[in-house]
Scaffold this active site. Sequence first.
Site, PDB file in Angstrom:
ATOM      1  N   GLN A  77      -4.723  -1.401   9.881  1.00 27.50           N
ATOM      2  CA  GLN A  77      -4.632  -2.800   9.329  1.00 27.50           C
ATOM      3  C   GLN A  77      -5.279  -3.757  10.070  1.00 27.50           C
ATOM      4  OE1 GLN A  77      -3.268  -3.150   6.005  1.00 27.50           O
ATOM      5  NE2 GLN A  77      -3.784  -5.442   6.260  1.00 27.50           N
TER       6      GLN A  77
ATOM      7  N   LYS B   8       0.829  -1.315  -0.056  1.00 27.59           N
ATOM      8  CA  LYS B   8      -0.083  -0.018   0.088  1.00 27.59           C
ATOM      9  C   LYS B   8       0.895   1.321  -0.004  1.00 27.59           C
ATOM     10  CE  LYS B   8      -3.653  -2.521   2.315  1.00 27.59           C
ATOM     11  NZ  LYS B   8      -4.578  -2.538   3.576  1.00 27.59           N
TER      12      LYS B   8
ATOM     13  N   ASP C 274     -10.833   2.757   4.411  1.00 29.08           N
ATOM     14  CA  ASP C 274     -10.998   1.447   4.386  1.00 29.08           C
ATOM     15  C   ASP C 274     -12.640   1.074   4.413  1.00 29.08           C
ATOM     16  OD1 ASP C 274      -9.414  -0.550   4.289  1.00 29.08           O
ATOM     17  OD2 ASP C 274      -8.797  -0.730   6.026  1.00 29.08           O
TER      18      ASP C 274
END
Length: 342
Positions: free
Chosen positions: A141, A97, A164
Amino acid sequence: MAARTRGFALLRGRPAGLLTLDRGAAPGAAGRAFRGFRSSGVRHEAIIISGTEMAKQIQKEIQRGVESWISLGNRRPHLSIILVGDNPASHTYVRNKIRAASAVGICSELILKPKNVSQEELLDITDQLNMDPRVSGILVQLPLPDHLDERTVCNEITPEKDVDGFHIINIGRLCLDQHSFIPATASAVWEIIKRTGIETFGKNVVVAGRSKNVGMPIAMLLHTDGQHERPGGDATVTIAHRYTPKEQLKIHTHLADVLVVAAGIPKLITSDMVKEGAAVIDVGINYFQDPVTGKTRLVGDVDFEAVKKKASFITPVPGGVGPMTVAMLLKNTLLAAKKIIY
């Protein structure tokens, strides 16, 4: 005929003429004609959708968007990633990422915390990032260690920085067909379907997997009305899960024009379960140890070699949904910087 026209309208950005592709054409013809796809080179086999190539196209679009945004005097988009613990897979995903963000001109920072970090400290970090005007998007994450409550942590991120798409407000807006940040993996699947030209209007879709971060949002995107604020796929969607008996699953998948598999079970879907000509999207990421070589390799939830002989389209693992997921995260980050959703 009107219904077909409406269905095609959903497929923005599809390569011209894709739906009339002659699958009996000379080997390699599909790959030459349509960027982002590779012909299997064998008559009657599926067209392999290269998520890697499609992601490159999207990243170029994002890069142009970032440059345009900055040229107007705006602050460069900034992504903050919080990584807890030493899970090797999580560290790999985060590196990918950060690398991809740099490639499109998005600033990024990694906040690394030990696996025994307290929930209070983690929430304090997200609060600080929420208030930081230079931060466009925040990502924690997943998965987190067991002592941390993922739902509480995700809900601590302000919705307008929740790139997200896991905040309860973004999930709620998604379910109401309103504009929101869509979870990146679900968005990747939907983007693959649209750009490939796979028709969903009035079609039968099976989603194998019901997780709140992947399976559920994919199902929401595919079954909702194509004329709503956030257009959906107008498909008839069946959701299967770990307690769906294998024989029942097979009955459902035999009816599926589009099969999306996100169950986390290696080679769950075999060729005898797939309808001839179905489009198969494999979201699975499983580490499998080869009994012969002893080497660990990445495999999906679909028996790729066997299923590609029956499907019309199929995504590989690796190189399918994974790269697209990263691309859609970066797209969300740009949207957050431009405050298009909120």
